[in-house]
Design an enzyme around this catalytic site. Structure first.
Site, PDB file in Angstrom:
ATOM      1  NE  ARG A   1      -4.796   2.910   0.304  1.00  0.00           N
ATOM      2  CZ  ARG A   1      -5.852   2.189   0.637  1.00  0.00           C
ATOM      3  NH1 ARG A   1      -7.069   2.638   0.387  1.00  0.00           N
ATOM      4  NH2 ARG A   1      -5.709   1.006   1.206  1.00  0.00           N
TER       5      ARG A   1
ATOM      6  CG  ASP B   1      -2.092   0.915   1.148  1.00  0.00           C
ATOM      7  OD1 ASP B   1      -1.942   1.996   0.550  1.00  0.00           O
ATOM      8  OD2 ASP B   1      -3.163   0.556   1.667  1.00  0.00           O
TER       9      ASP B   1
END
Length: 491
Positions: free
Chosen positions: A401, A399
């Site tokens: 983000r 991930d």
């Protein structure tokens, strides 16, 4: 080998490295100079002589201005690859990030027009990723390079009350809190010719969402004339579009990295697109070429900062395949619709509902990477036990983000407490709480809204720490949770 001998060897290697870098820089400068001469001779129209041009070695900008004559030059006579701190003629416009008074703070000046290249106080370009389309329009002659927008009647229809967080440089580091008021606070500068543009726009709209129309027909939602305005299921909403503006010292601190290393990483991993990230440490603002976010407000926006008003929030990261086209491999659209439904109900009960939609496609890995991962999952046997591993195999991380910058928009709106947080993400929850915003209740997506093929994702996330009131699947259970096989797709 003794320590003194080893230290001497290391020192010699360091000297050799420094000498090599210096020699490389000199060679690069010679090559760049010859390349520039060729481009100017063969490709670039000659501009009229003016006080604004690069000096003989191409390094220094000497007070560039618009060229005079019938065909004025919009850019400097020679392309300016980069500028340097303390360089002759360079004097950035004031920028005091964190000032409560926008006039004392100063406007964000990022334009590279000849009239402003010396006074820029920001790196990058207005419009984020869309600045590239602007470049194409200019190159094709469809848009004048010096076009100045007419901001008449573009002001927000509502007032977002200035919050104490706006003047706290640790609270807001990834957006300009005055970005929606640029044409108001810097009207004089704009009229005098300075290319200063808003980075936030606010408007009002009606929305129609098929699933919410169905909820209205089934009695799950009701018409109140204020939020759900009629029997057709039209929703009344205020929305704000936000382009990113990064205050680099604050971003570095938030991510717990060294600012200079952050600048170097941004420079290198954007293909060297913005050299001033490393040559202008005095410029602290960066308008990155990435997508921004959109805020959707259901109910009275003035109550967002009232801790006595109930607030329901869904923070959603873009998933084009599900959000728009209804792909069933993930829960993104169902969760987004569920968050909207609960936000509407909250607003109808006297509270406020808030949807924040970030452009972070594929966990900020991008759609190409996401589809590569899908192929690997389906060809290799799609199991919850290998869900994150397949992403890491392709992208290197599961991930990207990194939600540390996400709470800034909540600070902009004055949010200090969230009653219902419509997310199971541990990263989102922790980022909000770490930002000093209280979360009273976390709401997971109901089981009946989870598409069958997305159970692989859901089980893997719960096992990895996502919030759930149900049991945490063990390793053996993860191996039994499988998705649709590659041979089950119809050709």
């Amino acid at each position: 080998m003794s320590e003194p001998v080893l230290s001497e060897i290391l020192a010699t290697l360091a000297d050799l490295k420094a000498s090599q870098q210096l020699l490389s820089q000199k060679v690069d400068k010679i090559q760049a100079s010859k390349s520039e001469e060729y481009v100017l001779k063969h490709k670039v129209s000659h501009y009229h002589n003016s006080p604004g041009h690069s000096d003989s070695d191409g390094d220094t900008i000497v007070s560039p201005t618009f060229a005079t004559g019938d065909n004025p030059g919009v850019w400097t006579e020679k392309p300016v690859i980069t500028t340097y701190f303390g360089q002759k003629g360079v004097k950035p416009s004031k920028m005091n990030w964190g000032e409560a008074d926008p006039k004392a703070r100063g406007p964000i000046v990022v334009s590279r027009l000849a009239s402003s290249i010396n006074i820029r106080n920001a790196i990058g370009a207005y419009g984020g990723s869309y600045s590239i389309y602007r470049a194409l329009a200019v190159a094709m002659g469809d848009l004048p390079a010096d076009h100045k927008p007419n901001f008449e009647n573009t002001q927000p229809p509502i007032k977002i009350k200035q919050q104490p967080q706006w003047s706290d440089p640790t609270k807001i580091v990834s957006m300009d809190p005055f970005g929606h008021l640029t044409s108001q606070y810097y009207k004089t500068e704009i009229e005098e010719g300075l290319d200063v543009r808003p980075t936030i726009a606010i408007t009002r709209a009606h929305m129609i969402v098929p699933e919410l129309q169905e909820e209205l027909r089934n009695g799950g939602l009701k018409v109140d004339g204020r939020v759900m305005v009629n029997e057709s299921g039209e929703l009344n909403v205020h929305k704000a579009a936000v382009d990113p503006v990064w205050y680099l010292p604050g971003v570095a601190a938030r991510l717990n990295v060294d600012e200079q290393y952050l600048r170097r990483s941004l420079f290198e991993n954007s293909g060297g697109m913005y050299p001033e990230l490393v040559t202008r440490p005095d410029i602290k603002l960066f308008l990155p070429p990435i997508g921004g976010l959109t805020v959707y407000i259901f109910g009275n926006h003035e109550l967002l900062s009232d801790p006595n008003t109930r607030l329901t929030v869904r923070v959603h990261d873009e998933c084009n395949g599900s959000d728009v086209f209804g792909s069933d491999i993930c829960t993104c659209r169902p969760y987004l619709i569920y968050g909207m439904k609960e936000s509407i109900k909250e607003a109808q009960n006297g509270g406020v509902g808030l949807i924040i939609y970030f452009r972070k496609e594929g966990r900020a890995l991008g759609e190409v990477t996401k589809y590569l991962v899908y192929n690997a999952r389906k060809r290799g046997g799609d199991s919850a036990s290998t869900y994150f591993a397949r992403t890491e195999n392709v992208a290197g991380v599961k991930d990207m983000r990194f939600q540390a910058l996400m709470p800034d928009v909540l600070h902009w709106l004055g949010v200090t407490k969230i009653d219902r947080f419509m997310s199971m993400s541990n990263m989102k929850h922790d980022a909000v709480v770490d930002a000093g915003i209280q979360i009273l209740e976390r709401c997971e997506i109901p089981d009946e809204l989870i598409p069958p093929d997305s159970k692989v994702e859901m089980e893997a996330k719960i096992a990895a720490g996502y919030f759930s009131k149900g049991p945490i699947p063990c390793a053996e259970e993860l191996t039994r949770t499988v998705g649709r096989g590659w041979d089950e797709f119809h050709h």
